[in-house]
Design a protein around this motif. Structure first.
Motif, PDB file in Angstrom:
ATOM      1  N   UNK A  52      36.668  34.396  40.429  1.00 28.49           N
ATOM      2  CA  UNK A  52      37.285  35.706  40.170  1.00 28.49           C
ATOM      3  C   UNK A  52      38.759  35.535  39.826  1.00 28.49           C
ATOM      4  N   UNK A  53      39.454  34.674  40.579  1.00 27.12           N
ATOM      5  CA  UNK A  53      40.873  34.444  40.308  1.00 27.12           C
ATOM      6  C   UNK A  53      41.078  33.869  38.910  1.00 27.12           C
ATOM      7  N   UNK A  54      40.220  32.952  38.475  1.00 30.16           N
ATOM      8  CA  UNK A  54      40.346  32.365  37.141  1.00 30.16           C
ATOM      9  C   UNK A  54      40.082  33.396  36.050  1.00 30.16           C
ATOM     10  N   UNK A  55      39.127  34.287  36.249  1.00 27.90           N
ATOM     11  CA  UNK A  55      38.811  35.293  35.244  1.00 27.90           C
ATOM     12  C   UNK A  55      39.980  36.259  35.053  1.00 27.90           C
ATOM     13  N   UNK A  56      40.661  36.592  36.141  1.00 27.52           N
ATOM     14  CA  UNK A  56      41.833  37.453  36.012  1.00 27.52           C
ATOM     15  C   UNK A  56      43.015  36.687  35.422  1.00 27.52           C
ATOM     16  N   UNK A  57      43.097  35.386  35.717  1.00 28.62           N
ATOM     17  CA  UNK A  57      44.172  34.573  35.158  1.00 28.62           C
ATOM     18  C   UNK A  57      44.083  34.537  33.632  1.00 28.62           C
ATOM     19  N   UNK A  58      42.860  34.476  33.111  1.00 29.25           N
ATOM     20  CA  UNK A  58      42.670  34.486  31.660  1.00 29.25           C
ATOM     21  C   UNK A  58      43.082  35.811  31.042  1.00 29.25           C
ATOM     22  N   UNK A  59      43.180  36.830  31.878  1.00 25.57           N
ATOM     23  CA  UNK A  59      43.595  38.151  31.408  1.00 25.57           C
ATOM     24  C   UNK A  59      45.050  38.463  31.756  1.00 25.57           C
ATOM     25  N   UNK A  60      45.773  37.442  32.247  1.00 23.35           N
ATOM     26  CA  UNK A  60      47.202  37.602  32.478  1.00 23.35           C
ATOM     27  C   UNK A  60      47.606  38.045  33.862  1.00 23.35           C
TER      28      UNK A  60
END
Length: 273
Positions: free
Chosen positions: A69-77
């Motif tokens: 989940x943290x990585x998916x949000x990281x890809x979105x800034x």
């Protein structure tokens, strides 16, 4: 907006906003300045309410680890750690579950199917009691460290409190404590059926929590496991589009219904704060 400190209604809106874009207010009574999230569980969070709710929803709904989940949000800034998501889940999953339970009160049918399945918590097997109605809609779920009479009674009493009424009949797989637990928790007027074949639909329904639980490799504490299982079942039932067995829904209708329920859920959660 009412003042969260003195509850006065004559507050004044200020032109200045918070860093996240929330409107600020001034109370002439207690001379306090506050914003839209003051006094709510979302106060002092470094991210907007929509982002936090979405992270919790993704964590509960999909087969994702905290780091996924943290990585998916990281890809979105949006940059935050997996521990932040763990904290958000602990704080807001119970709030989400409570709102969904209140929303579905009185909607379960009068024919229940009850059974228990196994989950591993800190290396030990625990028992998740679950019940659905004739159409497959959730009645209730309860995680217990033991599989005995006390746990069964507690489950059925909680189920009646959540649903708001007793069923006409309950079907189980013949586990010894069930007849007495049903009689003492719901009354002798409730018919108890025993069949390992009729409970097959519930055993198939267990796959939801099983498939979500396996990628997590178990839980660390019984409290965390109970909190997650309760919120997961409530959210899964809320997004369940087929309210009766064999109902046919087109893909377009499924997408529209999902988006409508997602928007309604976000509105309900924020309005309850």
């Amino acid at each position: 907006m009412n003042c969260p400190h003195c509850a006065i209604t004559t507050t004044r809106k200020r032109a200045k906003q918070t860093k996240l874009g929330y409107t600020t207010f001034f109370c002439p009574q207690c001379r306090c300045t506050f914003n839209e999230r003051t006094g709510t569980p979302f106060n002092h969070l470094e991210f907007s309410t929509d982002i936090v709710l979405l992270a919790v929803l993704w964590r509960l709904r999909y087969k994702l680890s905290l780091r996924d989940v943290a990585e998916m949000f990281l890809m979105r800034g949006f940059q935050f750690t997996h521990e932040a998501i763990r904290d958000w889940e602990a704080r807001f999953a119970p709030l989400l579950a409570d709102q969904l339970r209140t929303k579905r009160r009185g909607q379960a049918g009068t024919s229940w199917y009850a059974d228990e399945t196994y989950l591993k918590v800190h290396g030990k097997w625990c028992y998740l009691y679950r019940a659905i109605d004739h159409d497959g809609n959730l009645v209730d779920s309860l995680l217990s460290e033991k599989r005995n009479m006390e746990a069964a009674q507690r489950f059925f009493k909680q189920a009646v409190d959540v649903v708001g009424h007793t069923p006409e009949q309950v079907t189980t797989d013949g586990h010894t404590p069930y007849p007495r637990a049903i009689r003492e928790a719901m009354g002798s007027h409730v018919q108890h059926r025993t069949s390992k074949y009729l409970t097959h639909r519930l055993e198939q329904d267990h796959r939801g929590i099983k498939q979500r639980y396996y990628p997590m490799r178990g839980f660390g504490t019984i409290e965390a496991a109970a909190r997650f299982c309760r919120a997961f079942d409530e959210l899964r039932n809320y997004f369940r589009l087929r309210r009766s067995m064999g109902e046919v829904i087109s893909l377009l209708e499924q997408r529209q219904a999902f988006l409508q329920r997602l928007a309604a859920l976000q509105t309900v959660i924020q309005a309850a704060l």
